[in-house]
Design a protein around this motif. Sequence first.
Motif, PDB file in Angstrom:
ATOM      1  N   ILE A 112      46.098  18.754  36.912  1.00 61.42           N
ATOM      2  CA  ILE A 112      44.912  18.721  37.778  1.00 61.42           C
ATOM      3  C   ILE A 112      44.911  19.986  38.621  1.00 61.42           C
ATOM      4  CG2 ILE A 112      43.670  17.403  39.537  1.00 61.42           C
ATOM      5  CD1 ILE A 112      44.197  15.767  37.038  1.00 61.42           C
ATOM      6  N   THR A 113      43.755  20.597  38.805  1.00 54.03           N
ATOM      7  CA  THR A 113      43.658  21.734  39.716  1.00 54.03           C
ATOM      8  C   THR A 113      42.272  21.754  40.349  1.00 54.03           C
ATOM      9  OG1 THR A 113      44.140  24.099  39.973  1.00 54.03           O
ATOM     10  CG2 THR A 113      42.874  23.452  38.020  1.00 54.03           C
ATOM     11  N   GLY A 114      42.033  22.780  41.180  1.00 54.77           N
ATOM     12  CA  GLY A 114      40.769  22.888  41.889  1.00 54.77           C
ATOM     13  C   GLY A 114      39.856  23.941  41.293  1.00 54.77           C
ATOM     14  N   VAL A 166      39.673  20.007  36.234  1.00 56.92           N
ATOM     15  CA  VAL A 166      39.343  20.815  37.407  1.00 56.92           C
ATOM     16  C   VAL A 166      38.416  20.023  38.316  1.00 56.92           C
ATOM     17  CG1 VAL A 166      38.274  22.945  38.220  1.00 56.92           C
ATOM     18  CG2 VAL A 166      39.646  22.956  36.124  1.00 56.92           C
ATOM     19  N   ALA A 167      38.852  19.812  39.547  1.00 54.39           N
ATOM     20  CA  ALA A 167      38.051  19.093  40.536  1.00 54.39           C
ATOM     21  C   ALA A 167      37.195  20.066  41.335  1.00 54.39           C
ATOM     22  CB  ALA A 167      38.972  18.321  41.480  1.00 54.39           C
ATOM     23  N   GLY A 168      36.133  19.558  41.904  1.00 56.11           N
ATOM     24  CA  GLY A 168      35.308  20.352  42.795  1.00 56.11           C
ATOM     25  C   GLY A 168      34.319  21.265  42.112  1.00 56.11           C
ATOM     26  N   ASN A 171      29.855  21.096  37.615  1.00 52.08           N
ATOM     27  CA  ASN A 171      29.430  20.507  36.332  1.00 52.08           C
ATOM     28  C   ASN A 171      30.544  19.647  35.751  1.00 52.08           C
ATOM     29  OD1 ASN A 171      31.067  22.700  35.944  1.00 52.08           O
ATOM     30  ND2 ASN A 171      29.910  23.542  34.216  1.00 52.08           N
ATOM     31  N   PRO A 172      30.879  18.541  36.419  1.00 49.29           N
ATOM     32  CA  PRO A 172      31.971  17.686  35.928  1.00 49.29           C
ATOM     33  C   PRO A 172      31.612  17.004  34.619  1.00 49.29           C
ATOM     34  CG  PRO A 172      30.823  16.599  37.729  1.00 49.29           C
ATOM     35  CD  PRO A 172      30.274  17.995  37.647  1.00 49.29           C
ATOM     36  N   THR A 173      32.641  16.763  33.820  1.00 49.85           N
ATOM     37  CA  THR A 173      32.479  16.038  32.556  1.00 49.85           C
ATOM     38  C   THR A 173      33.052  14.635  32.638  1.00 49.85           C
ATOM     39  OG1 THR A 173      34.587  16.904  31.733  1.00 49.85           O
ATOM     40  CG2 THR A 173      32.587  18.165  31.211  1.00 49.85           C
ATOM     41  N   HIS A 174      33.962  14.383  33.592  1.00 51.50           N
ATOM     42  CA  HIS A 174      34.661  13.116  33.707  1.00 51.50           C
ATOM     43  C   HIS A 174      34.742  12.694  35.169  1.00 51.50           C
ATOM     44  CE1 HIS A 174      35.842  14.388  29.691  1.00 51.50           C
ATOM     45  NE2 HIS A 174      36.263  13.155  29.456  1.00 51.50           N
ATOM     46  N   PHE A 228      35.613  15.573  37.678  1.00 48.95           N
ATOM     47  CA  PHE A 228      36.508  16.575  37.103  1.00 48.95           C
ATOM     48  C   PHE A 228      35.845  17.191  35.873  1.00 48.95           C
ATOM     49  CE2 PHE A 228      39.212  13.357  39.036  1.00 48.95           C
ATOM     50  CZ  PHE A 228      40.126  14.109  39.768  1.00 48.95           C
ATOM     51  N   ARG A 229      36.155  18.446  35.631  1.00 58.48           N
ATOM     52  CA  ARG A 229      35.757  19.071  34.356  1.00 58.48           C
ATOM     53  C   ARG A 229      36.990  19.180  33.471  1.00 58.48           C
ATOM     54  NH1 ARG A 229      31.517  21.128  32.102  1.00 58.48           N
ATOM     55  NH2 ARG A 229      31.724  22.620  30.381  1.00 58.48           N
ATOM     56  N   ARG A 230      36.876  18.652  32.271  1.00 58.37           N
ATOM     57  CA  ARG A 230      38.010  18.612  31.355  1.00 58.37           C
ATOM     58  C   ARG A 230      38.103  19.899  30.530  1.00 58.37           C
ATOM     59  NH1 ARG A 230      38.094  16.528  25.812  1.00 58.37           N
ATOM     60  NH2 ARG A 230      40.253  16.074  25.189  1.00 58.37           N
TER      61      ARG A 230
END
Length: 234
Positions: A112-114, A166-168, A171-174, A228-230
């Motif tokens: 996990i990262t930002g 990736v958080a923050g 365009n999150p995917t999950h 999060f974006r995967r």
Amino acid sequence: MQPMPEDWTKAVAVVAHPDDLEYGVASAVARWTGQGKEVVYLLATRGEAGIAGLQPDQVGPLRVEEERRSAAVVGVRGVEFLDHQDGLVEYGVPLRRDLAAAFRRLQPETVITGSFDLTWGEEGPVNHSDHRAVGLAVLDACRDAANEWVFAESGPAWKGIRDAYVAGTGNPTHFADVTATIDAGVASLREHQAYIDGLGGDFDPDEFLRNMAGYVGLGAGCDYAVGFRRYPMG
């Protein structure tokens, strides 16, 4: 968005500064540790340049202690620091080497990262250069850790990282449903009181986190969620 897969047992969460994970991700960490998963925090710096008016040699130990207490609130026992200089973290081979070595030693399945986006949102303020350097280096270090010929001096290759999240990002995917753990996330952020006081103003951790997680929850179909974006590692 799809629910974030939870068929893993160990994750490493990597950010630049103490308190970075507490602006949202810690609520998800509380969910995962509550399921019996192990999460280790890995911080590039000790946040020593983060409080105006206080000398770095005072601030660094203070923020490290706040981060350890904050992590404990959400069930994290392992907190490590790479000791890059706060405010001057550079994307490059030294950072990638340190991260790859940590991944080989800790052997996570999930990382996990930002966000490493240039700005927070399309028209938001510029993202901190340390955040951008660390986030991008994390993705590359996941691949580095799996390549036996890259940074071979840091130990055997670790090919077990399946995905980085990736958080923050805008365009999150999950998403992770944190409806049941948002209170723990708020309590975790409150442990950074010295840093919050240094910001000035009337910042309210509860209001901030609930507003942000509530907005993501609208798209996720639950009360509160973290996006999060995967990035699959193959």
